[in-house]
Write an enzyme that holds these catalytic residues in place. Structure first.
Site, PDB file in Angstrom:
ATOM      1  N   LEU A 142     -70.967 -24.201  90.962  1.00 28.61           N
ATOM      2  CA  LEU A 142     -72.086 -24.799  91.661  1.00 28.61           C
ATOM      3  C   LEU A 142     -71.687 -24.524  93.335  1.00 28.61           C
ATOM      4  O   LEU A 142     -70.961 -23.619  93.602  1.00 28.61           O
ATOM      5  CB  LEU A 142     -72.297 -26.421  91.489  1.00 28.61           C
ATOM      6  CG  LEU A 142     -72.892 -26.727  90.085  1.00 28.61           C
ATOM      7  CD1 LEU A 142     -72.629 -27.985  89.808  1.00 28.61           C
ATOM      8  CD2 LEU A 142     -74.131 -26.212  89.782  1.00 28.61           C
ATOM      9  N   ALA A 185     -60.826 -24.922  95.723  1.00 29.35           N
ATOM     10  CA  ALA A 185     -61.807 -24.680  94.717  1.00 29.35           C
ATOM     11  C   ALA A 185     -61.684 -23.404  94.036  1.00 29.35           C
ATOM     12  O   ALA A 185     -61.124 -22.520  94.646  1.00 29.35           O
ATOM     13  CB  ALA A 185     -63.263 -24.623  95.414  1.00 29.35           C
ATOM     14  N   CYS A 218     -69.026 -28.584  94.562  1.00 31.88           N
ATOM     15  CA  CYS A 218     -68.999 -28.204  93.151  1.00 31.88           C
ATOM     16  C   CYS A 218     -69.882 -29.024  92.408  1.00 31.88           C
ATOM     17  O   CYS A 218     -69.532 -29.374  91.091  1.00 31.88           O
ATOM     18  CB  CYS A 218     -67.598 -28.193  92.809  1.00 31.88           C
ATOM     19  SG  CYS A 218     -66.665 -27.065  93.811  1.00 31.88           S
TER      20      CYS A 218
END
Length: 227
Positions: free
Chosen positions: A84, A150, A181
């Site tokens: 995301l 990430a 995310c």
């Protein structure tokens, strides 16, 4: 046994668009030469020159969110990676391995696990023993309940792109404008925050390269940036 070779390309401080353009160059190069060989692709590294919010395949940013984030002075981009929304900016090490997984003997799942292991090893080399990977949906590397690295990748025809973003001295307030995310109730951290001193991207680069070669079992060959 000879280890597979990976080309190391360090862009220094660069615009996110430059990294994406170079990634496309290497994707075309690997797709045009599918024959087995000792070279497995390229490791593209940079420190973003400015703030960028990116969306992934599982969800992007709405037009309203895009307008709001651009008003902060940030770039907003859709990407083809998994995951995301997240943030990239100065003080962060961006690592995009463009690799033919067949030449490394990896599957996509083991590639993602290797990226996580690489970031965990880097933290260990910097004196942080508590870094760990967590099960889905908590992809990435964590210190306690806060994410320090990430991970979001793309893979097509066994060739990977995108990769990881490690917070070194990142201004973490940029993350406050999104749900990083998509994980509600979690936070982000950085090497600088965890070690209570300034830790730059340049400082961690040698340790990161050691960790990458250890976890991916490859040899890095330096290559000048094409800029």
């Amino acid at each position: 046994m000879q280890l597979p070779a990976v080309r190391l390309v360090w862009l220094g401080r660069a615009r996110y668009s430059e990294l994406l353009a170079l990634q496309e160059h290497w994707l075309r190069r690997l797709q045009a030469d599918p024959s087995p060989g000792t070279e497995a692709g390229a490791l593209l590294l940079c420190e973003p020159a400015g703030p960028v919010y990116t969306g992934g395949l599982r969800g992007g940013l709405t037009p309203e969110e895009t307008t709001r984030l651009r008003a902060l002075g940030a770039e907003v981009r859709a990407t083809g990676r998994g995951g995301l929304a997240t943030f990239h900016g100065p003080g962060q090490l961006l690592c995009h391995p463009v690799l033919d997984l067949r030449r490394l003997g990896l599957r996509l799942r083991t590639h993602v696990a290797a990226l996580e292991a690489c970031a965990v090893r880097l933290c260990e080399l910097r004196g942080l023993r508590g870094a760990r990977a967590r099960p889905p949906p908590y992809t990435g590397v964590w210190l306690g309940e806060r994410k320090i690295c990430a991970i979001g990748v793309r893979c097509g025809r066994h060739i990977t792109s995108h990769g990881l973003a490690l917070n070194c001295s990142t201004d973490l307030t940029w993350f406050e404008h999104i749900v990083p995310c998509g994980l509600v109730g979690t936070g982000v951290t950085s090497l600088s925050e965890a070690l209570q001193r300034l830790v730059t991207v340049d400082e961690v680069m040698p340790s990161f390269l050691v960790a990458f070669q250890e976890t991916f079992k490859c040899t890095l060959i330096s290559e000048d940036s094409p800029r």
